[in-house]
Design an enzyme around this catalytic site. Sequence first.
Site, mmCIF file in Angstrom:
data_model
loop_
_atom_site.group_PDB
_atom_site.id
_atom_site.type_symbol
_atom_site.label_atom_id
_atom_site.label_comp_id
_atom_site.label_asym_id
_atom_site.label_seq_id
_atom_site.Cartn_x
_atom_site.Cartn_y
_atom_site.Cartn_z
ATOM 1 N N ASP A 239 1.681 -3.732 0.187
ATOM 2 C CA ASP A 239 0.547 -4.616 0.454
ATOM 3 C C ASP A 239 -0.549 -3.885 1.230
ATOM 4 O O ASP A 239 -0.265 -3.123 2.151
ATOM 5 C CB ASP A 239 1.058 -5.810 1.278
ATOM 6 N N GLU A 281 -0.975 -1.951 -3.872
ATOM 7 C CA GLU A 281 -2.052 -2.942 -3.921
ATOM 8 C C GLU A 281 -3.266 -2.322 -3.247
ATOM 9 O O GLU A 281 -3.350 -2.265 -2.020
ATOM 10 C CB GLU A 281 -1.659 -4.226 -3.182
HETATM 11 C C1 BGC Z 1 -2.290 -10.132 0.133
HETATM 12 C C2 BGC Z 1 -2.951 -11.357 0.678
HETATM 13 C C3 BGC Z 1 -2.913 -11.284 2.191
HETATM 14 C C4 BGC Z 1 -3.494 -9.955 2.682
HETATM 15 C C5 BGC Z 1 -3.259 -9.750 4.128
HETATM 16 C C6 BGC Z 1 -3.185 -9.025 0.636
HETATM 17 O O1 BGC Z 1 -3.184 -7.905 0.035
HETATM 18 O O2 BGC Z 1 -2.215 -10.144 -1.269
HETATM 19 O O3 BGC Z 1 -2.372 -12.534 0.210
HETATM 20 O O4 BGC Z 1 -3.642 -12.345 2.730
HETATM 21 O O5 BGC Z 1 -2.911 -8.898 2.009
HETATM 22 O O6 BGC Z 1 -1.895 -9.595 4.343
#
Ligand code: BGC
Length: 580
Positions: A239, A281
């Site tokens: 993430d 991501e």
């Molecule tokens: C997630 C979000 C989240 C953010 C902060 C993103 O990349 O997909 O849903 O709010 O990270 O954690």
Amino acid sequence: MTHLLSGRGRPALQRLAAHPSPGRRGARRRTAPAAGSAIDPLWYKDAVIYQVHVRTFCDSNGDGIGDFRGLTSRLDYVRRLGVNAIWLLPFYESPLKDDGYDIAHYERIDARYGTMDDFRCCLAEAHRLGLQVFTELVINHTSDQHPWFQASRLAPEGSPKRDYYVWSVTPDRYRDARVIFNDVEPSNWTWDPIAKAYYWHRFFSHQPDLNFDNPKVRRAVLKVMRFWLDKGVDGLRLDAVAHLYEREGTSCENLPETHAFLREIRTEMDRRYTHRVLLAEADQAPAVTCEYFGQGDECHMAFQFPLMPRLFLALKREDASPIVSIVRSTGEIPPTAQWALFLRNHDELTISALTDDERRLMFALYAPEPRMRLNLGIRRRLAPLLDNDPARIMLAFSLLLSLPGSPVIYYGDELAMGDNVGLNDRDGVRTPMQWTAGLNAGFSETVGPLTQPVIDDAVFGGAEVNVDAQESDQQSMLWRLRRLIAARAQSQVFGRGTIEFLTVGGGEVLAFLRRYQRETVLVVANLSLQPRTCEVRLPTELAGASLRPLVAGGEAGTLTLDGDVVTLAPSEFRWLRVSQ
Ligand code: BGC
């Protein structure tokens, strides 16, 4: 009924709604052994991934909140869609101020979703069904409730505990970093009265960023990774991975230090485990997104953020060129790398990496009402975005499933579920899965409140859109998507092949060849809302080849190949096997 016993002799799971077990039609093509890890090191190249939220998928104990036992009881439904992997949104202990991306304990399951045994049981059942499992590694930040942060704010300045997070006496550092959640956060710094200093956060102010300059943090993160890989998860979504480090005078994104740490993570993963996968991501410009593959020594997969909004631009403008140009510009990736393609997910449809003009256009086309917008994005689901037009939705799925990469399908989109823009933040696209026309759309048996209200409008409500109804209708979105996924599974060209765009005259028809080893598939897609006739000229080496449909996906009409001339109905697409 599914009988699953945990190691401690847990009683059998109860199926919540009367939902006939439909057999295992889609389960024939397996890339993984029942034991868990995949056999083929490149399994992720053939993956079709279903993104699911434990909280909103199925509630097994009637408390109004989805849980692992509920999800486990529904895995046969997921498998029957034809997918061979699932991605679970965060399920760790959390105050849930950012739906679980605010983690308060990395190695605990949030009690609302069940126990660690329930998780193990779910993972085992997924593996038994041939589903690889991706979970989340959210390492850029924690919740402010995490014991590391609580210790950090109390620890003396300069101590290793204090240095778990990024502190400053002034909010003037790193001025060149954008504020991502700019609707709600005025700054990336927030004052902490206990530490008497500002802490750095790229997202919500309750999510302090970890300090990756501290070797103890890096070691702690590797330990968390091992904890979940030891449990047997097959892939980890990294993430917000672009934001790990901060350096003055930069955007604090995609820094060389971040890539160096990704190589360290990859080395550790490869040293101890086989066939596990990292999925980045990173919502960045095309060339920068590609950097997350490194030289094949960073992430195995990365989300195709550059393509996603351009698919929507292409659909609304009835023009193939945004797709062609972006796929060309992201074409060269290492041989072991793979894109994760998606249409929608749990977040707003992000358009932050588009030009100002493109962004204005996207807002005008897809978010006419201000409440449909969030930060630099659009908080709507697939079906409402595409006017709930089945032909357009199937066309979008056909592109998702035929362009280079591994497709990710967001739960509920296979039913053309709707959204609720009246809910807070991104909750409107995270409403409960709609199983039946009954109470709470079959998500929960509670008569009390739900973790999130079920969609209840006349078009998209549970009474209209639900699994039960679609199971019994072979022309439903669910069945049509199943057939499309089954068609994709017939050939590895989609996951592994090259792409070659064909010139067809007129920009409304997209035509391309996918080739892998001795196989070739021709894809033609009419992005127009009108019938279109165009010329498809195959390369000379394929002259005289026969074209056999892999799937008939259009709404109406048949493909006529008269010499080089093709006639397509509005929104019609065709996948054709090219044989010589
Ligand atoms: C997630 C979000 C989240 C953010 C902060 C993103 O990349 O997909 O849903 O709010 O990270 O954690």
